[in-house]
Design an enzyme around this catalytic site. Structure first.
Site, PDB file in Angstrom:
ATOM      1  N   TRP A 373      48.798 -16.801  13.355  1.00  0.00           N
ATOM      2  CA  TRP A 373      50.213 -16.440  13.424  1.00  0.00           C
ATOM      3  C   TRP A 373      50.479 -15.364  14.462  1.00  0.00           C
ATOM      4  O   TRP A 373      51.623 -15.208  14.923  1.00  0.00           O
ATOM      5  CB  TRP A 373      50.701 -15.979  12.052  1.00  0.00           C
ATOM      6  CG  TRP A 373      50.850 -17.113  11.085  1.00  0.00           C
ATOM      7  CD1 TRP A 373      50.116 -17.340   9.961  1.00  0.00           C
ATOM      8  CD2 TRP A 373      51.784 -18.194  11.170  1.00  0.00           C
ATOM      9  NE1 TRP A 373      50.529 -18.496   9.339  1.00  0.00           N
ATOM     10  CE2 TRP A 373      51.557 -19.041  10.054  1.00  0.00           C
ATOM     11  CE3 TRP A 373      52.784 -18.532  12.069  1.00  0.00           C
ATOM     12  CZ2 TRP A 373      52.300 -20.191   9.829  1.00  0.00           C
ATOM     13  CZ3 TRP A 373      53.529 -19.678  11.841  1.00  0.00           C
ATOM     14  CH2 TRP A 373      53.293 -20.493  10.741  1.00  0.00           C
ATOM     15  N   TRP A 376      50.028 -18.082  18.150  1.00  0.00           N
ATOM     16  CA  TRP A 376      50.594 -19.364  18.575  1.00  0.00           C
ATOM     17  C   TRP A 376      52.043 -19.232  19.043  1.00  0.00           C
ATOM     18  O   TRP A 376      52.497 -20.031  19.862  1.00  0.00           O
ATOM     19  CB  TRP A 376      50.458 -20.389  17.447  1.00  0.00           C
ATOM     20  CG  TRP A 376      51.692 -20.577  16.618  1.00  0.00           C
ATOM     21  CD1 TRP A 376      52.111 -19.798  15.602  1.00  0.00           C
ATOM     22  CD2 TRP A 376      52.638 -21.640  16.751  1.00  0.00           C
ATOM     23  NE1 TRP A 376      53.259 -20.304  15.082  1.00  0.00           N
ATOM     24  CE2 TRP A 376      53.612 -21.435  15.765  1.00  0.00           C
ATOM     25  CE3 TRP A 376      52.750 -22.744  17.593  1.00  0.00           C
ATOM     26  CZ2 TRP A 376      54.695 -22.288  15.603  1.00  0.00           C
ATOM     27  CZ3 TRP A 376      53.830 -23.594  17.434  1.00  0.00           C
ATOM     28  CH2 TRP A 376      54.783 -23.362  16.448  1.00  0.00           C
ATOM     29  N   ASN A 377      52.793 -18.242  18.564  1.00  0.00           N
ATOM     30  CA  ASN A 377      54.196 -18.076  18.960  1.00  0.00           C
ATOM     31  C   ASN A 377      54.399 -16.616  19.318  1.00  0.00           C
ATOM     32  O   ASN A 377      54.854 -15.818  18.504  1.00  0.00           O
ATOM     33  CB  ASN A 377      55.110 -18.501  17.817  1.00  0.00           C
ATOM     34  CG  ASN A 377      56.571 -18.554  18.224  1.00  0.00           C
ATOM     35  OD1 ASN A 377      56.984 -17.921  19.190  1.00  0.00           O
ATOM     36  ND2 ASN A 377      57.368 -19.308  17.483  1.00  0.00           N
ATOM     37  N   PRO A 379      56.602 -14.995  21.374  1.00  0.00           N
ATOM     38  CA  PRO A 379      57.938 -14.382  21.301  1.00  0.00           C
ATOM     39  C   PRO A 379      58.307 -13.936  19.894  1.00  0.00           C
ATOM     40  O   PRO A 379      58.816 -12.822  19.703  1.00  0.00           O
ATOM     41  CB  PRO A 379      58.861 -15.508  21.815  1.00  0.00           C
ATOM     42  CG  PRO A 379      57.997 -16.313  22.725  1.00  0.00           C
ATOM     43  CD  PRO A 379      56.644 -16.293  22.085  1.00  0.00           C
ATOM     44  N   VAL A 380      58.046 -14.773  18.890  1.00  0.00           N
ATOM     45  CA  VAL A 380      58.364 -14.403  17.512  1.00  0.00           C
ATOM     46  C   VAL A 380      57.433 -13.291  17.028  1.00  0.00           C
ATOM     47  O   VAL A 380      57.871 -12.346  16.357  1.00  0.00           O
ATOM     48  CB  VAL A 380      58.284 -15.630  16.587  1.00  0.00           C
ATOM     49  CG1 VAL A 380      58.381 -15.205  15.125  1.00  0.00           C
ATOM     50  CG2 VAL A 380      59.388 -16.616  16.928  1.00  0.00           C
ATOM     51  N   HIS A 381      56.146 -13.404  17.349  1.00  0.00           N
ATOM     52  CA  HIS A 381      55.197 -12.361  16.921  1.00  0.00           C
ATOM     53  C   HIS A 381      55.574 -11.020  17.534  1.00  0.00           C
ATOM     54  O   HIS A 381      55.556  -9.981  16.839  1.00  0.00           O
ATOM     55  CB  HIS A 381      53.785 -12.739  17.342  1.00  0.00           C
ATOM     56  CG  HIS A 381      52.805 -11.606  17.221  1.00  0.00           C
ATOM     57  ND1 HIS A 381      52.425 -11.075  16.007  1.00  0.00           N
ATOM     58  CD2 HIS A 381      52.144 -10.884  18.171  1.00  0.00           C
ATOM     59  CE1 HIS A 381      51.563 -10.085  16.201  1.00  0.00           C
ATOM     60  NE2 HIS A 381      51.393  -9.945  17.503  1.00  0.00           N
ATOM     61  N   TYR A 389      57.817  -4.931  11.702  1.00  0.00           N
ATOM     62  CA  TYR A 389      56.571  -4.369  11.155  1.00  0.00           C
ATOM     63  C   TYR A 389      56.438  -2.881  11.469  1.00  0.00           C
ATOM     64  O   TYR A 389      56.284  -2.054  10.556  1.00  0.00           O
ATOM     65  CB  TYR A 389      55.386  -5.154  11.699  1.00  0.00           C
ATOM     66  CG  TYR A 389      54.052  -4.714  11.145  1.00  0.00           C
ATOM     67  CD1 TYR A 389      53.587  -5.217   9.933  1.00  0.00           C
ATOM     68  CD2 TYR A 389      53.261  -3.794  11.819  1.00  0.00           C
ATOM     69  CE1 TYR A 389      52.371  -4.812   9.406  1.00  0.00           C
ATOM     70  CE2 TYR A 389      52.047  -3.381  11.315  1.00  0.00           C
ATOM     71  CZ  TYR A 389      51.601  -3.900  10.112  1.00  0.00           C
ATOM     72  OH  TYR A 389      50.398  -3.488   9.597  1.00  0.00           O
ATOM     73  N   HIS A 414      62.271 -20.437   8.278  1.00  0.00           N
ATOM     74  CA  HIS A 414      61.681 -21.778   8.188  1.00  0.00           C
ATOM     75  C   HIS A 414      62.476 -22.629   7.201  1.00  0.00           C
ATOM     76  O   HIS A 414      62.771 -23.808   7.475  1.00  0.00           O
ATOM     77  CB  HIS A 414      60.216 -21.679   7.752  1.00  0.00           C
ATOM     78  CG  HIS A 414      59.265 -21.442   8.880  1.00  0.00           C
ATOM     79  ND1 HIS A 414      59.076 -20.206   9.447  1.00  0.00           N
ATOM     80  CD2 HIS A 414      58.447 -22.291   9.565  1.00  0.00           C
ATOM     81  CE1 HIS A 414      58.184 -20.293  10.418  1.00  0.00           C
ATOM     82  NE2 HIS A 414      57.782 -21.542  10.513  1.00  0.00           N
TER      83      HIS A 414
END
Length: 494
Positions: A373, A376-377, A379-381, A389, A414
Site C-alpha cells: 500500500w 502501488w499508488n 499519489p494517494v500514499h 498520518y 473505496h
C-alpha cells in the site's frame, strides 16, 4: 595477568595453525586423489535446490512458468470463444461511454462534472478571504468543511434521486472526479493554512527583531543584514509566495496536475517530449480497447455465471467460478494499473510540464501488505502520509491510531466509489479495506517466520483472489436489490 594473556594468545595461534593445517591437509588429499588411477570425479557438493548450494539462477524455470501460464490463458480464451462466440462490440462501448442509454436527454453525469468547478472556485474565494483577513479563521474553516461535505454528498444524493438518468460509467466517473477533488481541496486548504501560520509567525518574529535592533544594533549591522536579505530575495524571485498563489490559474493547474498534494511551486520540465507523448497516447488508446474487449468477452460472462453458485452457497462451484474469474480480472487490473499510473498520468504530466513522475514504486516486490500500500499508488500514499498520518501523530495520536485512520479513510472512499454508482449500499469494499489491517499482520508474520518470498506470495494471493470475490458479492447484491430474485431463476440454466 601478562602470563594469562600470553597463554591465550598461544592458544589462539595453535587454533589458527590447526585450522590452516586442516585446510592444507584437505588440499593435499584432493591433490593426491586427482593422481589416483581410478580418475575420481566426485567432490563435496550440495544439490542445486538446497538452500546451502547458493544457486539462484532459475531463469529457465521462470520462462517455463510464464509459458505454461500463457498456454493456460490461451486455452481459457479459446474455451470462452467456443462457448460464447465473439461478444466484442465497439458500438456498445460508444453507447456506454457517451451515455446514450441514460434516461432522458439532460445527461446528469455531464451536468455534475460541469458543476465540479463550483466547489473549486468556492474554495479559492474562501482562501482569498482568509488571506486578507476579511474572513476570520473559525468561520473560514467551517465554510471549508461545509464545502467539502457538500462535494462528497452531491453525487450520493443526485445519483440516488435520478437513478434512471445515470449510466454505470457516468456515475462511476462522477464519483471518481468528486473523490479526487475532495482530496485535492483538502491538501489545498491545509497547505494554505500552513502558509498563513508561517506568515503570522514570521511577522511576529520580525517585529521582535526590529525592537531588538532599535536598541542594540548599529548601522553597520543593519547594512550587513540588508545585503544578506537582498541576496536571499534575489534567490527567491522565481518562486511564488503566499498569498500570490491564490488565483484561478494556480488552482486549476493543481486540479489538472497528476498529484493530490498541493505546493506553491511544483517542479517543472522545460519542454514537452513529443515522442514520449505520442507513445503514452497510443498506450492509453490501445490499452483501453484491450480492457473493454476483456470486459465484454471474458469478465461479464464469468460474473453472470457466478450468480447461481454464489446465491446457492455452493462452495465448490462458487470457488471454481472465483478462480475462473480471477484470471481475466487480474489481467484487467494489471492493464488498468499500467494505463492509469504509467501511461495516463505520464501523459498528463508531460502536457502540463509536471516533473515529478513518481506515480508508483516496485509494489510487485512487496513482502507484506504495508509495503504494497505504500508502493502501488504513490499519489494517494503521499497524500495520506502528508495530510493525515503525520498531522495525527503530531497532534499526539499513536502511530497505530494514525495508521488505522488512514485505512478508515481509504476504506470509505473505496466503498464510496463502488456503492454509490451501483446504488447498492453494502460494506464489502469497506470491510475489505479494513481487513487489510489483520492481513498486514499475517503477511508480516509470514515474512518474518518463513522469509520474504512467502510474504510476497501472501500479497499476490490477496490481489488475485480478493478482487473477484468482491465483484461476485456486489453483483449478487445488485441483482437482488435492483432486479429481483426472479433473475437468479432465469440464470439457472447457465
Amino acid at each position: 595477568m601478562t602470563m594469562d594473556l600470553e597463554q591465550e594468545t598461544r592458544i589462539r595461534y595453535r587454533r589458527t595453525k590447526s585450522v590452516s593445517r586442516a585446510e592444507d591437509l584437505q588440499k593435499e588429499e584432493a591433490r593426491i586423489r586427482r593422481k589416483q588411477p581410478d580418475k575420481p570425479c566426485h567432490k563435496p557438493r550440495d544439490s542445486l535446490f538446497s538452500w546451502s548450494s547458493g544457486f539462484d539462477n532459475f531463469t529457465g524455470l521462470v520462462n517455463w512458468g510464464f509459458l505454461l501460464l500463457t498456454m493456460g490463458g490461451i486455452r481459457l480464451l479459446l474455451e470462452n470463444f467456443i462457448k460464447y462466440g465473439i461478444r466484442v462490440d465497439p458500438e456498445q462501448w460508444l453507447i456506454v461511454l457517451t451515455g446514450r442509454h441514460e434516461g432522458g436527454a439532460d445527461h446528469p453525469s455531464v451536468i455534475l462534472l460541469m458543476y465540479s468547478v463550483v466547489p473549486v472556485v468556492l474554495c479559492l474565494l474562501i482562501e482569498k478571504g482568509l488571506s486578507v483577513e476579511i474572513i476570520s479563521y473559525t468561520p473560514g474553516m467551517m465554510a471549508h468543511v461545509v464545502n467539502l461535505l457538500v462535494l462528497v454528498m452531491i453525487p450520493m444524493v443526485v445519483i440516488h434521486v435520478k437513478s434512471s438518468g445515470f449510466s454505470l460509467i457516468g456515475a462511476t466517473s462522477v464519483c471518481m472526479i468528486y473523490s479526487i477533488l475532495f482530496l485535492k481541496l483538502w491538501s489545498y486548504i491545509q497547505v494554505n493554512l500552513w502558509c498563513r501560520n508561517r506568515r503570522l509567525s514570521v511577522s511576529k518574529s520580525h517585529l521582535r527583531r526590529q525592537s531588538l535592533s532599535f536598541h542594540h544594533k548599529n548601522a553597520s549591522d543593519d547594512a550587513a543584514n540588508g545585503s544578506v536579505d537582498h541576496e536571499e530575495k534575489n534567490a527567491e524571485t522565481s518562486l511564488v509566495h503566499y498569498p500570490d498563489n491564490l488565483n484561478l490559474k494556480d488552482i486549476f493547474y493543481y486540479i489538472l496536475a497528476p498529484t493530490l498534494c498541493y505546493e506553491l511551486n511544483f517542479p517543472r520540465t522545460n519542454r514537452i517530449r513529443k515522442r514520449f507523448l505520442v507513445k503514452r497516447m497510443v498506450e492509453v488508446v490501445v490499452g483501453f480497447q484491450v480492457m473493454m474487449c476483456l470486459f465484454q468477452q471474458w469478465i461479464i460472462p464469468s460474473v453472470k455465471n457466478s450468480l447461481i453458485p454464489f446465491s446457492n452457497m455452493d462452495v465448490a462451484k462458487a470457488t471454481e467460478r472465483l478462480l475462473k474469474l480471477a484470471i481475466p480480472n487480474h489481467l484487467v487490473w494489471l492493464i488498468f494499473f499500467y494505463l492509469m499510473f504509467h501511461s495516463f498520468l505520464n501523459l498528463i504530466g508531460e502536457m502540463l510540464h509536471f516533473a515529478d513522475r513518481n506515480f508508483y514504486c516496485d509494489w510487485w516486490n512487496a513482502n507484506n501488505i504495508d509495503t504494497f500500500w505504500r508502493s502501488w499508488n504513490m499519489p494517494v500514499h503521499r497524500w495520506a502520509l502528508r495530510h493525515l498520518y503525520i498531522p495525527l501523530v503530531e497532534m499526539g495520536y499513536s502511530r497505530t491510531a494514525a495508521g488505522v485512520a488512514v485505512f478508515f479513510v481509504s476504506a470509505f472512499f473505496h466503498e464510496y466509489l463502488v456503492s454509490v454508482p451501483l446504488r447498492t449500499f453494502k460494506t464489502w469494499a469497506f470491510m475489505g479495506m479494513m481487513g487489510q489491517i489483520p492481513l498486514s499482520i499475517f503477511s508480516k508474520f509470514m515474512e518474518t517466520r518463513y522469509g520474504p518470498r512467502w510474504g510476497n506470495i501472501v500479497v499476490w494471493a490477496s490481489l488475485i483472489l480478493g478482487q473477484p470475490l468482491c465483484i461476485m458479492m456486489y453483483y449478487h447484491d445488485y441483482v437482488i436489490t435492483h432486479i429481483g430474485e426472479d433473475l437468479i431463476d432465469g440464470y439457472g440454466h447457465v
